[in-house]
Design an enzyme around this catalytic site. Structure first.
Site, PDB file in Angstrom:
ATOM      1  N   GLU A 154       0.650  -1.141   0.307  1.00 27.38           N
ATOM      2  CA  GLU A 154      -0.152  -0.457  -0.126  1.00 27.38           C
ATOM      3  C   GLU A 154       0.606   1.056   0.058  1.00 27.38           C
ATOM      4  O   GLU A 154       1.732   1.568   0.233  1.00 27.38           O
ATOM      5  CB  GLU A 154      -1.250   0.185   1.381  1.00 27.38           C
ATOM      6  CG  GLU A 154      -2.387  -0.549   0.829  1.00 27.38           C
ATOM      7  CD  GLU A 154      -2.994  -1.099   2.381  1.00 27.38           C
ATOM      8  OE1 GLU A 154      -3.051   0.159   2.800  1.00 27.38           O
ATOM      9  OE2 GLU A 154      -4.265  -1.713   2.073  1.00 27.38           O
ATOM     10  N   HIS A 189      -9.448   9.958   2.502  1.00 27.66           N
ATOM     11  CA  HIS A 189      -8.128   9.460   1.948  1.00 27.66           C
ATOM     12  C   HIS A 189      -8.719   9.286  -0.150  1.00 27.66           C
ATOM     13  O   HIS A 189      -9.591  10.191  -0.001  1.00 27.66           O
ATOM     14  CB  HIS A 189      -9.192   7.800   1.479  1.00 27.66           C
ATOM     15  CG  HIS A 189      -8.889   6.411   1.715  1.00 27.66           C
ATOM     16  ND1 HIS A 189      -8.932   6.665  -0.187  1.00 27.66           N
ATOM     17  CD2 HIS A 189      -7.732   5.358   2.332  1.00 27.66           C
ATOM     18  CE1 HIS A 189      -8.127   5.045  -0.248  1.00 27.66           C
ATOM     19  NE2 HIS A 189      -8.000   4.580   0.490  1.00 27.66           N
ATOM     20  N   ARG A 215      -0.803   9.676   1.730  1.00 28.27           N
ATOM     21  CA  ARG A 215      -2.366   9.818   1.297  1.00 28.27           C
ATOM     22  C   ARG A 215      -2.483  11.878   0.923  1.00 28.27           C
ATOM     23  O   ARG A 215      -3.559  11.746   0.479  1.00 28.27           O
ATOM     24  CB  ARG A 215      -3.292   9.320   2.205  1.00 28.27           C
ATOM     25  CG  ARG A 215      -3.080   7.963   2.120  1.00 28.27           C
ATOM     26  CD  ARG A 215      -4.060   6.999   3.075  1.00 28.27           C
ATOM     27  NE  ARG A 215      -4.432   5.977   2.783  1.00 28.27           N
ATOM     28  CZ  ARG A 215      -5.156   4.577   3.638  1.00 28.27           C
ATOM     29  NH1 ARG A 215      -5.252   5.157   4.552  1.00 28.27           N
ATOM     30  NH2 ARG A 215      -4.910   3.461   3.244  1.00 28.27           N
ATOM     31  N   HIS A 269     -11.025   9.676   6.487  1.00 23.87           N
ATOM     32  CA  HIS A 269     -11.110   8.746   6.354  1.00 23.87           C
ATOM     33  C   HIS A 269     -10.528   7.508   7.909  1.00 23.87           C
ATOM     34  O   HIS A 269     -11.166   7.291   8.161  1.00 23.87           O
ATOM     35  CB  HIS A 269     -10.329   7.967   4.967  1.00 23.87           C
ATOM     36  CG  HIS A 269     -10.038   7.143   5.347  1.00 23.87           C
ATOM     37  ND1 HIS A 269     -11.054   6.072   5.161  1.00 23.87           N
ATOM     38  CD2 HIS A 269      -9.209   6.087   5.358  1.00 23.87           C
ATOM     39  CE1 HIS A 269     -10.248   4.486   4.802  1.00 23.87           C
ATOM     40  NE2 HIS A 269      -9.822   4.617   5.546  1.00 23.87           N
ATOM     41  N   ARG A 284      -1.438   8.440   8.669  1.00 24.56           N
ATOM     42  CA  ARG A 284      -1.280   7.219   9.557  1.00 24.56           C
ATOM     43  C   ARG A 284      -0.931   6.643   7.936  1.00 24.56           C
ATOM     44  O   ARG A 284      -1.483   6.728   7.062  1.00 24.56           O
ATOM     45  CB  ARG A 284      -3.092   6.662   9.851  1.00 24.56           C
ATOM     46  CG  ARG A 284      -2.790   5.580   9.957  1.00 24.56           C
ATOM     47  CD  ARG A 284      -4.966   4.791  10.178  1.00 24.56           C
ATOM     48  NE  ARG A 284      -5.007   5.256   8.619  1.00 24.56           N
ATOM     49  CZ  ARG A 284      -5.733   3.906   8.203  1.00 24.56           C
ATOM     50  NH1 ARG A 284      -5.804   2.845   8.702  1.00 24.56           N
ATOM     51  NH2 ARG A 284      -6.478   4.382   7.077  1.00 24.56           N
TER      52      ARG A 284
HETATM   53  C1  LIG Z   1     -13.966   1.856   4.669  1.00 23.13           C
HETATM   54  C2  LIG Z   1     -12.629   1.649   5.260  1.00 23.13           C
HETATM   55  C3  LIG Z   1     -11.746   1.372   5.511  1.00 23.13           C
HETATM   56  C4  LIG Z   1     -10.791   0.719   6.236  1.00 23.13           C
HETATM   57  N1  LIG Z   1      -9.656  -0.498   5.657  1.00 23.13           N
HETATM   58  C5  LIG Z   1      -8.362  -0.593   6.611  1.00 23.13           C
HETATM   59  C6  LIG Z   1      -7.400  -1.246   6.324  1.00 23.13           C
HETATM   60  O1  LIG Z   1      -7.339  -1.773   5.449  1.00 23.13           O
HETATM   61  N2  LIG Z   1      -6.248  -1.042   7.542  1.00 23.13           N
HETATM   62  C7  LIG Z   1      -6.404  -0.391   8.232  1.00 23.13           C
HETATM   63  O2  LIG Z   1      -5.465  -0.972   9.429  1.00 23.13           O
HETATM   64  N3  LIG Z   1      -7.529   0.112   8.792  1.00 23.13           N
HETATM   65  C8  LIG Z   1      -8.503   0.031   7.860  1.00 23.13           C
HETATM   66  N4  LIG Z   1      -9.513   1.702   7.929  1.00 23.13           N
HETATM   67  C9  LIG Z   1      -9.291   2.619   9.218  1.00 23.13           C
HETATM   68  C10 LIG Z   1      -9.520   1.095  10.596  1.00 23.13           C
HETATM   69  O3  LIG Z   1     -11.004   0.358   9.996  1.00 23.13           O
HETATM   70  C11 LIG Z   1     -10.152   2.069  11.846  1.00 23.13           C
HETATM   71  O4  LIG Z   1      -9.342   3.158  11.920  1.00 23.13           O
HETATM   72  C12 LIG Z   1      -9.858   1.107  13.082  1.00 23.13           C
HETATM   73  O5  LIG Z   1     -11.074   0.656  12.832  1.00 23.13           O
HETATM   74  C13 LIG Z   1     -11.200   2.093  13.701  1.00 23.13           C
HETATM   75  O6  LIG Z   1     -11.724   0.535  15.112  1.00 23.13           O
HETATM   76  P1  LIG Z   1     -11.963   1.124  16.565  1.00 23.13           P
HETATM   77  O7  LIG Z   1     -11.958   0.168  17.253  1.00 23.13           O
HETATM   78  O8  LIG Z   1     -10.949   2.311  16.778  1.00 23.13           O
HETATM   79  O9  LIG Z   1     -13.434   1.502  16.594  1.00 23.13           O
HETATM   80  P2  LIG Z   1     -15.062   1.786  14.886  1.00 23.13           P
HETATM   81  O10 LIG Z   1     -14.257   0.088  14.565  1.00 23.13           O
HETATM   82  O11 LIG Z   1     -15.296   2.989  14.145  1.00 23.13           O
HETATM   83  O12 LIG Z   1     -15.782   0.998  15.882  1.00 23.13           O
HETATM   84  C14 LIG Z   1     -16.685   2.627  17.057  1.00 23.13           C
HETATM   85  C15 LIG Z   1     -17.473   2.268  17.455  1.00 23.13           C
HETATM   86  O13 LIG Z   1     -17.583   2.726  19.073  1.00 23.13           O
HETATM   87  C16 LIG Z   1     -19.792   3.003  18.768  1.00 23.13           C
HETATM   88  N5  LIG Z   1     -19.392   3.893  19.059  1.00 23.13           N
HETATM   89  C17 LIG Z   1     -19.760   5.509  19.012  1.00 23.13           C
HETATM   90  N6  LIG Z   1     -20.378   6.721  19.277  1.00 23.13           N
HETATM   91  C18 LIG Z   1     -20.641   5.687  20.471  1.00 23.13           C
HETATM   92  C19 LIG Z   1     -21.327   6.026  20.972  1.00 23.13           C
HETATM   93  N7  LIG Z   1     -21.461   7.349  21.888  1.00 23.13           N
HETATM   94  N8  LIG Z   1     -21.901   5.194  22.659  1.00 23.13           N
HETATM   95  C20 LIG Z   1     -21.951   3.952  21.904  1.00 23.13           C
HETATM   96  N9  LIG Z   1     -21.158   3.179  21.306  1.00 23.13           N
HETATM   97  C21 LIG Z   1     -20.957   4.688  20.458  1.00 23.13           C
HETATM   98  C22 LIG Z   1     -20.028   2.524  17.659  1.00 23.13           C
HETATM   99  O14 LIG Z   1     -21.500   2.183  17.130  1.00 23.13           O
HETATM  100  C23 LIG Z   1     -19.073   1.419  17.081  1.00 23.13           C
HETATM  101  O15 LIG Z   1     -19.233  -0.384  17.620  1.00 23.13           O
HETATM  102  C24 LIG Z   1     -10.537   1.678   6.879  1.00 23.13           C
HETATM  103  C25 LIG Z   1     -11.444   2.416   7.372  1.00 23.13           C
HETATM  104  C26 LIG Z   1     -12.227   2.658   6.496  1.00 23.13           C
HETATM  105  C27 LIG Z   1     -13.637   3.885   7.021  1.00 23.13           C
END
Ligand SMILES: Cc1cc2nc3c(=O)[nH]c(=O)nc-3n(C[C@H](O)[C@H](O)[C@H](O)COP(=O)(O)OP(=O)(O)OC[C@H]3O[C@@H](n4cnc5c(N)ncnc54)[C@H](O)[C@@H]3O)c2cc1C
Length: 526
Positions: free
Chosen positions: A112, A228, A274, A331, A366
């Protein structure tokens, strides 16, 4: 009474890795505001970065991460996480059997942007997030309760000990519920939905960051937003992400007449960091050009990228035409709740992990595929720390749930207006004038008046959180009079290492004083 050892808000990769890595003796509660899978984690396509290849070494991964982060990273955190990445992925791979492999059984590694080696471990081609989450969900044990559609909105801070002891949340029927934990963990993700063009889930609206901010925690680096370069663009809207892995396999960015726009811009051309690719596309669009990903050189596109093929087909873009229309969009948030590598915040008892946290791994931008890794690493590390070192809190005074109360309205402008304003004024290219206009507009909305949230509906509290997050981003962007990584100011177009090797930290003052108080801290970078 809802009292647990560990209370986790959110259900993405960071939350589920933490919950499933904790000792089974711990009572764990996960509350999440939508369905468990409605997360950015589930949507992740490209994969997870780790120096697994025979030619690779963590030192190269570290160098690439610091370069992409424009040396704004916390170097200690970078070294710790990236040195641990290969054994972490190795262990996960043995446990999960989800990663794509070559016939000889070795892991297939993708390339990537801004990576100097092939090091992206992936699953199901481009379904890494889905398969990681499904695997973690299969490991949920009886000590872990998950409750969906519960919206957390206020941290409970014990007035004597000043520790965070729980969170107030709303049921779908408006009942106010009180959840308590010895450890309260925000794993609420970033804030992509603040912009009209966004790659992520609708649930990601900055909630955890604002809850921490309102409780007095330090919030860092909010000006650093990653746009992104390639979101699928159709009928004036973005329809999903076209992963950087597509460019890793040979796609190039062109305008409608076939001109490759990354030639001569950066030595890595289409795989440049990016922010550089996004700014180049943004400039082309500003000049009235349409921008596409030329995918003609990729053999077996449908097999290698089944999820992207499905997104394209659902939006009537034919893969056989070899051209996918794209625009840049929000993103990833590099900033967030300031934490150490474990997830400790500036408030006792409160932890933040995943994208909601600012550990310093990502610096000003990032490196692709470093964030699922951060969630997996922090989840496991915090679990180990909680199992061995967490003090029990003195018992707070427990409050009982309160039935739904008469709701009032915020009278804030519709969030669509906020999104458009953020893209125009605090988007890919920023200036003092635009940022000041946005800050003044936000100030006129008197966001301080929304400190008592109980009487607002869930959509209204979400809007309040989005407006406050917008203020944190705008104010930090105004402060940083240089360009670095995901923060580009056309009035200060260069990095200013003499004056700006420091973080922008915002911490709320006591009520009654100026609410937005900025501190500057010297970062580790020379
Ligand atoms: C389309 C896309 C593709 C990506 N591809 C990659 C990749 O290939 N590799 C990589 O490393 N990263 C990738 N990323 C980035 C990565 O997916 C995210 O940074 C990472 O998954 C974030 O994980 P997290 O557990 O912090 O939060 P998230 O997965 O964003 O989850 C947040 C959670 O908090 C909950 N929440 C939020 N507010 C509240 C509230 N007030 N009360 C209760 N619950 C709440 C939401 O409902 C959700 O369950 C990508 C992102 C996107 C959008």
């Amino acid at each position: 009474m809802e009292v647990y050892d560990v209370l986790i808000i959110g259900s993405g990769v960071a939350a589920l890795q933490l919950a499933t890595s904790l000792s089974h003796e711990k009572s764990v509660k996960i509350i999440t505001k939508s369905q468990i899978k409605n997360t950015n984690s589930y949507m992740a396509q490209g994969g997870i970065a780790a120096a697994m290849g025979s030619q690779d070494d963590p030192s190269k991964h570290i160098a690439d991460t610091l370069e992409a982060g424009r040396f704004h990273n916390n170097e200690e955190t970078v070294c710790e996480i990236l040195n641990e990445a290969p054994p972490l992925i190795d262990e996960f791979s043995k446990q999960a059997h989800i990663f794509d492999k070559a016939q000889d059984g070795s892991l297939l590694l993708g390339l990537e942007g801004a990576h100097s080696e092939k090091r992206i471990v992936h699953s199901g081609g481009d379904a890494t997030g889905k398969n990681v989450i499904e695997h973690l969900m299969s490991r949920l044990t009886e000590n872990i309760e998950v409750e969906e559609n519960i919206f957390a909105y206020q941290l409970i801070i014990d007035s004597r000990s000043k520790k965070c002891v729980g969170v107030k949340a709303k049921d779908p029927d408006g009942t106010i519920r009180f959840f308590y934990g010895d450890a309260v963990v925000l794993a609420t993700g970033g804030c992509g939905q603040l912009y009209p063009f966004a790659s992520g889930a609708p649930t990601v609206t900055g909630d955890g960051i604002v809850m921490a901010y309102l409780a007095g925690a330090e919030i860092a680096d909010m000006e650093f937003i990653q746009f992104h370069p390639t979101l699928l663009y159709k009928d004036g809207e973005t329809k999903g992400l076209i992963s950087e892995a597509v460019r890793g396999e040979g796609a190039i960015i062109i305008t409608e007449d076939g001109t490759p726009i990354m030639q001569g811009v950066h030595p890595l051309k289409d795989l440049a960091p990016r922010h550089i690719v996004s700014q180049t596309i943004f400039n082309a669009i500003e000049k009235g050009r349409d921008v596409f990903l030329d995918i003609k050189s990729i053999q077996n596109f449908q097999q290698r990228f089944p999820s992207i093929t499905a997104i394209c087909e659902a939006n009537h873009i034919q893969i056989a035409d070899g051209k996918i229309p794209v625009v840049p969009g929000c993103h990833f948030l590099m900033g967030g709740i300031k934490t150490d590598v474990i997830g400790c915040t500036s408030i006792n008892g409160l932890f933040a992990i995943g994208e909601a946290a600012c550990t310093g791994l990502h610096g000003a931008n990032r490196l692709a595929s470093n964030s699922i890794l951060e969630g997996l690493y922090q989840g496991k590390k915090l679990a180990r720390w909680i199992d061995t070192s967490l003090d029990q809190h003195p018992n707070p005074e427990f409050a009982e749930d309160i039935p739904a109360i008469q709701e009032k309205e915020t009278l804030l402008p519709d969030v669509q207006i906020l999104k458009e304003m953020m893209m125009k004024k605090v988007g890919i290219v920023r200036t003092k004038e635009l940022l000041e206009e946005q800050k003044n507009w936000l100030k006129r909305l008197k966001l301080n008046d929304f400190s008592e949230l109980d009487a607002y509906s869930v959509p209204d509290i979400t809007a309040i959180f989005m407006y406050i997050t917008a203020y944190l981003i705008t104010d930090s962007a105004l402060k940083r009079t240089e360009s670095r990584g995901g923060h580009f100011r056309s009035d200060f177009p260069y990095e200013d290492n003499d004056n700006w090797c420091k973080k922008t930290i915002i911490q709320k003052c006591d009520r009654g004083k100026d609410v937005y108080h900025e501190q500057i801290e010297t970062a580790l970078v020379d």
